[in-house]
Design an enzyme around this catalytic site. Sequence first.
Site, PDB file in Angstrom:
ATOM      1  N   ASN A  42       0.934  -1.079  -0.131  1.00  0.00           N
ATOM      2  CA  ASN A  42       0.030  -0.039  -0.135  1.00  0.00           C
ATOM      3  C   ASN A  42       0.923   1.316  -0.093  1.00  0.00           C
ATOM      4  O   ASN A  42       1.921   1.229   0.727  1.00  0.00           O
ATOM      5  CB  ASN A  42      -0.918  -0.021   1.158  1.00  0.00           C
ATOM      6  CG  ASN A  42      -0.269  -0.119   2.502  1.00  0.00           C
ATOM      7  OD1 ASN A  42       0.780  -0.876   2.667  1.00  0.00           O
ATOM      8  ND2 ASN A  42      -0.852   0.509   3.452  1.00  0.00           N
ATOM      9  N   ILE A  43       0.585   2.109  -0.563  1.00  0.00           N
ATOM     10  CA  ILE A  43       1.091   3.529  -0.911  1.00  0.00           C
ATOM     11  C   ILE A  43       0.324   4.562  -0.606  1.00  0.00           C
ATOM     12  O   ILE A  43      -0.808   4.905  -1.288  1.00  0.00           O
ATOM     13  CB  ILE A  43       1.826   3.809  -2.326  1.00  0.00           C
ATOM     14  CG1 ILE A  43       2.628   2.517  -2.556  1.00  0.00           C
ATOM     15  CG2 ILE A  43       2.466   4.829  -2.487  1.00  0.00           C
ATOM     16  CD1 ILE A  43       2.856   2.266  -4.176  1.00  0.00           C
ATOM     17  N   GLU A  44       0.630   5.277   0.366  1.00  0.00           N
ATOM     18  CA  GLU A  44      -0.558   6.173   1.046  1.00  0.00           C
ATOM     19  C   GLU A  44      -0.099   7.687   0.697  1.00  0.00           C
ATOM     20  O   GLU A  44       1.002   7.862  -0.268  1.00  0.00           O
ATOM     21  CB  GLU A  44      -0.564   6.453   2.416  1.00  0.00           C
ATOM     22  CG  GLU A  44      -1.257   5.054   2.853  1.00  0.00           C
ATOM     23  CD  GLU A  44      -1.459   4.839   4.441  1.00  0.00           C
ATOM     24  OE1 GLU A  44      -0.930   5.772   5.163  1.00  0.00           O
ATOM     25  OE2 GLU A  44      -2.082   3.914   4.862  1.00  0.00           O
ATOM     26  N   CYS A  53      -4.162   0.594  -2.554  1.00  0.00           N
ATOM     27  CA  CYS A  53      -3.920  -0.542  -2.050  1.00  0.00           C
ATOM     28  C   CYS A  53      -2.819  -1.581  -2.560  1.00  0.00           C
ATOM     29  O   CYS A  53      -2.952  -1.469  -3.652  1.00  0.00           O
ATOM     30  CB  CYS A  53      -5.513  -1.366  -1.998  1.00  0.00           C
ATOM     31  SG  CYS A  53      -6.938  -0.616  -1.026  1.00  0.00           S
ATOM     32  N   GLU A  55      -3.045  -4.907  -3.090  1.00  0.00           N
ATOM     33  CA  GLU A  55      -3.449  -5.573  -4.136  1.00  0.00           C
ATOM     34  C   GLU A  55      -3.775  -4.899  -5.419  1.00  0.00           C
ATOM     35  O   GLU A  55      -3.232  -5.758  -6.423  1.00  0.00           O
ATOM     36  CB  GLU A  55      -5.178  -6.124  -3.664  1.00  0.00           C
ATOM     37  CG  GLU A  55      -5.162  -6.577  -2.335  1.00  0.00           C
ATOM     38  CD  GLU A  55      -5.760  -5.887  -1.151  1.00  0.00           C
ATOM     39  OE1 GLU A  55      -4.861  -4.950  -1.083  1.00  0.00           O
ATOM     40  OE2 GLU A  55      -6.567  -5.929  -0.425  1.00  0.00           O
ATOM     41  N   CYS A  86     -10.405  -4.684   0.699  1.00  0.00           N
ATOM     42  CA  CYS A  86     -11.520  -3.623   0.416  1.00  0.00           C
ATOM     43  C   CYS A  86     -12.383  -3.888  -0.867  1.00  0.00           C
ATOM     44  O   CYS A  86     -12.113  -4.636  -1.740  1.00  0.00           O
ATOM     45  CB  CYS A  86     -11.058  -2.199   0.183  1.00  0.00           C
ATOM     46  SG  CYS A  86     -10.403  -2.129  -1.422  1.00  0.00           S
ATOM     47  N   CYS A  89     -10.757  -3.231  -4.192  1.00  0.00           N
ATOM     48  CA  CYS A  89     -10.094  -4.515  -4.848  1.00  0.00           C
ATOM     49  C   CYS A  89     -10.683  -5.640  -5.230  1.00  0.00           C
ATOM     50  O   CYS A  89     -10.318  -6.383  -6.280  1.00  0.00           O
ATOM     51  CB  CYS A  89      -8.976  -4.666  -3.591  1.00  0.00           C
ATOM     52  SG  CYS A  89      -7.748  -3.386  -3.542  1.00  0.00           S
TER      53      CYS A  89
END
Length: 128
Positions: A42-44, A53, A55, A86, A89
Site C-alpha cells: 500500500n502506498i499512501e 491498496c 492488491e 476492500c 480491490c
Amino acid sequence: MDTKQLIKAAKEASIHSYSPYSKYKVGAALLTKNGKIYTGTNIENASFPAGMCAERVALFDAVKNGDTELESLAIYAEGENYPFPCGICRQVVSEFTRDIKIIIAKSENDYVIKNISELLPDTFEFSI
Ligand code: THU
C-alpha cells in the site's frame, strides 16, 4: 508454489509499505497461471484518496505485463483482524476472474482462504 510461500512473498512486499498515516503495512503477492509472482504494497498520500491498496499495485503490475490469467492472491498484514480486501480491490480482481483463491493472512501460519466469488458474489459488469 504453495500457500505459505505466497504469504511469505506478500509479507516481504509489506516491508516497503509507504503508510505514514495509517501505519498499517499491507503486502500482496499475486500468482499468475504462468507461474509468475507480482507483488505490491500500500502506498499512501497526504491527500488520502490518492493512496493505493497493495492488491491493486500487484494486480496492475501483472496486467501491465500482459499477465491477466490469475491463480491466487495472498494478502498480508499484521494486526488483530484478518486483512480482507476492500470492496474496490474485490471489484478489480473480479474484472479478470471469478475464480481465484485469495489467501488472507495475519501471519505466515494464521490465514483464511476465500474465493473471489464468496467475497463478491454479485459483481458489477458493464453492459449497454
Ligand atoms: N489497504 C490495502 O492495502 N488493501 C486493502 O484491501 C484495504 C486497505 C490499505 C490502504 C491504506 O494504506 C491502509 O490499508 C489503511 O486503510
